[in-house]
Design an enzyme around this catalytic site. Structure first.
Site, PDB file in Angstrom:
ATOM      1  N   ARG A  43       0.848  -1.195   0.000  1.00 20.11           N
ATOM      2  CA  ARG A  43       0.000   0.000   0.000  1.00 20.11           C
ATOM      3  C   ARG A  43       0.885   1.246   0.000  1.00 20.11           C
ATOM      4  O   ARG A  43       0.582   2.246  -0.639  1.00 20.11           O
ATOM      5  CB  ARG A  43      -0.946   0.019   1.207  1.00 20.11           C
ATOM      6  CG  ARG A  43      -1.763   1.294   1.233  1.00 20.11           C
ATOM      7  CD  ARG A  43      -2.849   1.442   2.291  1.00 20.11           C
ATOM      8  NE  ARG A  43      -2.921   0.465   3.314  1.00 20.11           N
ATOM      9  CZ  ARG A  43      -2.205   0.512   4.453  1.00 20.11           C
ATOM     10  NH1 ARG A  43      -1.367   1.492   4.666  1.00 20.11           N
ATOM     11  NH2 ARG A  43      -2.347  -0.436   5.348  1.00 20.11           N
ATOM     12  N   TYR A  74     -14.709  17.481 -16.094  1.00 20.80           N
ATOM     13  CA  TYR A  74     -15.106  16.078 -16.158  1.00 20.80           C
ATOM     14  C   TYR A  74     -16.263  15.829 -15.170  1.00 20.80           C
ATOM     15  O   TYR A  74     -16.209  16.305 -14.026  1.00 20.80           O
ATOM     16  CB  TYR A  74     -13.880  15.227 -15.806  1.00 20.80           C
ATOM     17  CG  TYR A  74     -14.154  13.760 -15.678  1.00 20.80           C
ATOM     18  CD1 TYR A  74     -14.480  12.997 -16.794  1.00 20.80           C
ATOM     19  CD2 TYR A  74     -14.082  13.124 -14.442  1.00 20.80           C
ATOM     20  CE1 TYR A  74     -14.727  11.642 -16.667  1.00 20.80           C
ATOM     21  CE2 TYR A  74     -14.333  11.772 -14.314  1.00 20.80           C
ATOM     22  CZ  TYR A  74     -14.659  11.044 -15.435  1.00 20.80           C
ATOM     23  OH  TYR A  74     -14.915   9.710 -15.301  1.00 20.80           O
ATOM     24  N   ASP A 119      -5.745  19.548 -14.698  1.00 19.02           N
ATOM     25  CA  ASP A 119      -6.113  18.205 -15.153  1.00 19.02           C
ATOM     26  C   ASP A 119      -5.700  18.136 -16.624  1.00 19.02           C
ATOM     27  O   ASP A 119      -6.320  18.746 -17.495  1.00 19.02           O
ATOM     28  CB  ASP A 119      -7.619  17.998 -14.978  1.00 19.02           C
ATOM     29  CG  ASP A 119      -8.061  16.595 -15.357  1.00 19.02           C
ATOM     30  OD1 ASP A 119      -7.358  15.935 -16.159  1.00 19.02           O
ATOM     31  OD2 ASP A 119      -9.122  16.163 -14.880  1.00 19.02           O
ATOM     32  N   LYS A 161      -6.808   6.958 -19.493  1.00 19.84           N
ATOM     33  CA  LYS A 161      -7.031   7.473 -20.838  1.00 19.84           C
ATOM     34  C   LYS A 161      -5.752   7.353 -21.669  1.00 19.84           C
ATOM     35  O   LYS A 161      -5.253   6.268 -21.855  1.00 19.84           O
ATOM     36  CB  LYS A 161      -7.552   8.914 -20.749  1.00 19.84           C
ATOM     37  CG  LYS A 161      -8.600   9.138 -19.640  1.00 19.84           C
ATOM     38  CD  LYS A 161      -9.892   8.372 -19.835  1.00 19.84           C
ATOM     39  CE  LYS A 161     -10.794   8.339 -18.611  1.00 19.84           C
ATOM     40  NZ  LYS A 161     -11.117   9.600 -17.990  1.00 19.84           N
TER      41      LYS A 161
HETATM   42  C1  LIG Z   1     -11.575  10.081 -16.704  1.00 16.96           C
HETATM   43  C2  LIG Z   1     -11.210  11.412 -16.223  1.00 16.96           C
HETATM   44  C3  LIG Z   1     -10.985  11.660 -14.861  1.00 16.96           C
HETATM   45  C4  LIG Z   1     -11.186  10.601 -13.795  1.00 16.96           C
HETATM   46  O1  LIG Z   1     -10.290   9.563 -13.918  1.00 16.96           O
HETATM   47  P1  LIG Z   1     -10.610   8.031 -13.489  1.00 16.96           P
HETATM   48  O2  LIG Z   1      -9.338   7.342 -13.836  1.00 16.96           O
HETATM   49  O3  LIG Z   1     -11.777   7.593 -14.312  1.00 16.96           O
HETATM   50  O4  LIG Z   1     -10.908   8.044 -12.035  1.00 16.96           O
HETATM   51  C5  LIG Z   1     -10.616  12.939 -14.496  1.00 16.96           C
HETATM   52  N1  LIG Z   1     -10.467  13.922 -15.404  1.00 16.96           N
HETATM   53  C6  LIG Z   1     -10.681  13.720 -16.719  1.00 16.96           C
HETATM   54  C7  LIG Z   1     -10.497  14.841 -17.676  1.00 16.96           C
HETATM   55  C8  LIG Z   1     -11.058  12.462 -17.170  1.00 16.96           C
HETATM   56  O5  LIG Z   1     -11.292  12.279 -18.472  1.00 16.96           O
END
Ligand SMILES: *Cc1c(COP(=O)(O)O)cnc(C)c1O
Length: 388
Positions: free
Chosen positions: A54, A106, A178, A203
């Site tokens: 962890r 998001y 982000d 992604k």
């Molecule tokens: C998918 C996404 C998230 C969240 O990420 P997870 O891995 O699904 O928890 C945050 N910001 C953006 C822009 C995203 O596309």
């Protein structure tokens, strides 16, 4: 090569070599998956830096090394999802903090802020494409953190990261960007003055739609340690196997991003000339409201396209059910092309009124353009258009 020399390489080389050294024990060119929860100690407290998975795991450490390298950061923290990274940042702030946030983030971020952490912090949503909104909000409120998404999801609005970070810094406000949509290949917010970069590795970074994961990159050692302590205390650590898969996926980030961009540009231009399309949003198009800024702060335009279909939600549904190569699915950034309807799918957690106020209407469709042949993608869309 020495690590400090590796870090001077082009990002395409860093994706492969930072954290990608052969295994010292066996010479294996690919890193082992350290599928272990605990580590043997020589005597109590005497160990090789690993006590419990962890807290730390050698496969995850390699991925953190690689990702820090890609965003030109001193530190990276890998977690089990993008949202758990967001949670850690929120826990790191003093109770009652005020957070300024882009108004088109998001859906999961919006939900986390407005239904979970709204009991602890205050959130103000503003259109950060207009810098005077940021300046005014910072003047009016005692802001602790600025949360930017650029380009935003799904409207692909672009904020001036450099100018905004400068204003924030002057006022002792931390800036988080982000950077999921651009990946470290097309945009590096720390180089533009931001304090923390966040990625949903789910992604583009992993790129193969087979892992959920998140990463934070930053230079501030103290804040990094705070985030690590919070991860260790709350538990959203990524599994060694998932970290290994991301290490594998990220090796091809450079060629994937080039291919996503090439295809997206072709598809965007084709859509723009289609009579059944009302409007196309793609940062690479001259018609994009912040095209100039995109050219300045990004190294490319990415693989995400948003467009408005001429017609109502019924027509949209028919169109979405008529594609066959584009998969109707949430998420983005994988090698395969995806199509989705934000109002019903990814952004259903945003109230209809709020959605429509920012232009996220029912005839909006989002594409994550994959790396298939672009002629095949266009003919798939063409067939769906002919059904409506
Ligand atoms: C998918 C996404 C998230 C969240 O990420 P997870 O891995 O699904 O928890 C945050 N910001 C953006 C822009 C995203 O596309």
């Amino acid at each position: 090569m020495k690590k400090k020399d590796l870090l001077k390489l082009d990002i395409a080389s860093k994706c492969i070599h930072v954290g990608g050294h052969p295994d010292k024990e066996t010479g294996a060119i690919m890193p082992p998956i350290y599928q272990t929860s605990t580590y043997v100690q020589e005597s109590p407290g005497k160990h090789q830096g690993y006590e419990y998975s962890r807290s730390h795991n050698p496969t995850r450490t390699r991925l953190e090394e690689c990702l820090a390298g890609l965003e030109n950061a001193k530190h990276a923290l890998v977690t089990a999802s993008g949202l758990s990274c967001e949670m850690l940042i929120m826990h790191a702030l003093p109770v009652g903090s005020t957070i300024l946030c882009s108004d088109d983030v998001y859906g999961g971020t919006y939900r986390l802020f407005t239904t979970v952490f709204n009991h602890i912090h205050n959130y103000i949503f503003i259109d950060t494409t207009d810098i005077s909104n940021v300046e005014n909000a910072i003047k009016e409120h005692s802001v602790a953190l600025l949360w930017l998404e650029s380009p935003t999801n799904p409207l692909l609005k672009i904020s001036d990261i450099q100018k905004i970070s400068k204003i924030a810094k002057k006022n002792k406000v931390k800036t988080v960007v982000d950077n999921t949509f651009m990946s470290p290949y097309f945009q590096n917010p720390l180089d533009l003055g931001a304090d923390i970069v966040l990625h949903s590795m789910t992604k583009y970074i992993n790129g193969h739609s087979d892992v959920v994961g998140g990463a934070l990159m930053l230079n501030d050692k103290k804040f990094y340690e705070k985030l690590w302590t919070l991860q260790n205390s709350t538990g959203p650590s990524q599994s060694p196997f998932d970290s290994w898969l991301v290490l594998r996926g990220v090796k091809t980030l450079a060629i994937r991003m080039e291919a996503h961009q090439k295809n997206a540009m072709k598809v965007a231009k084709w859509l723009e000339s289609h009579p059944k399309v009302e409007r196309v949003i793609y940062p690479g198009l001259k018609s994009h409201p912040q095209h100039k800024l995109a050219k300045k702060q990004m190294h490319g335009f990415g693989g995400m396209i948003t467009f408005f279909l001429k017609g109502d939600i019924k027509k949209c549904k028919k169109f979405l059910s008529s594609v066959s190569m584009f998969a109707l699915a949430e998420s983005l950034g994988g090698v395969e092309s995806l199509i989705e309807h934000p109002a019903i799918m990814t952004h259903a957690s945003v109230p209809k009124k709020t959605r429509e106020a920012i232009g996220l209407t029912d005839n909006l469709i989002r594409l994550s353009v994959g790396i298939e042949n672009y002629n095949d993608l266009i003919s798939d869309l063409d067939k769906a258009f002919s059904k409506i």
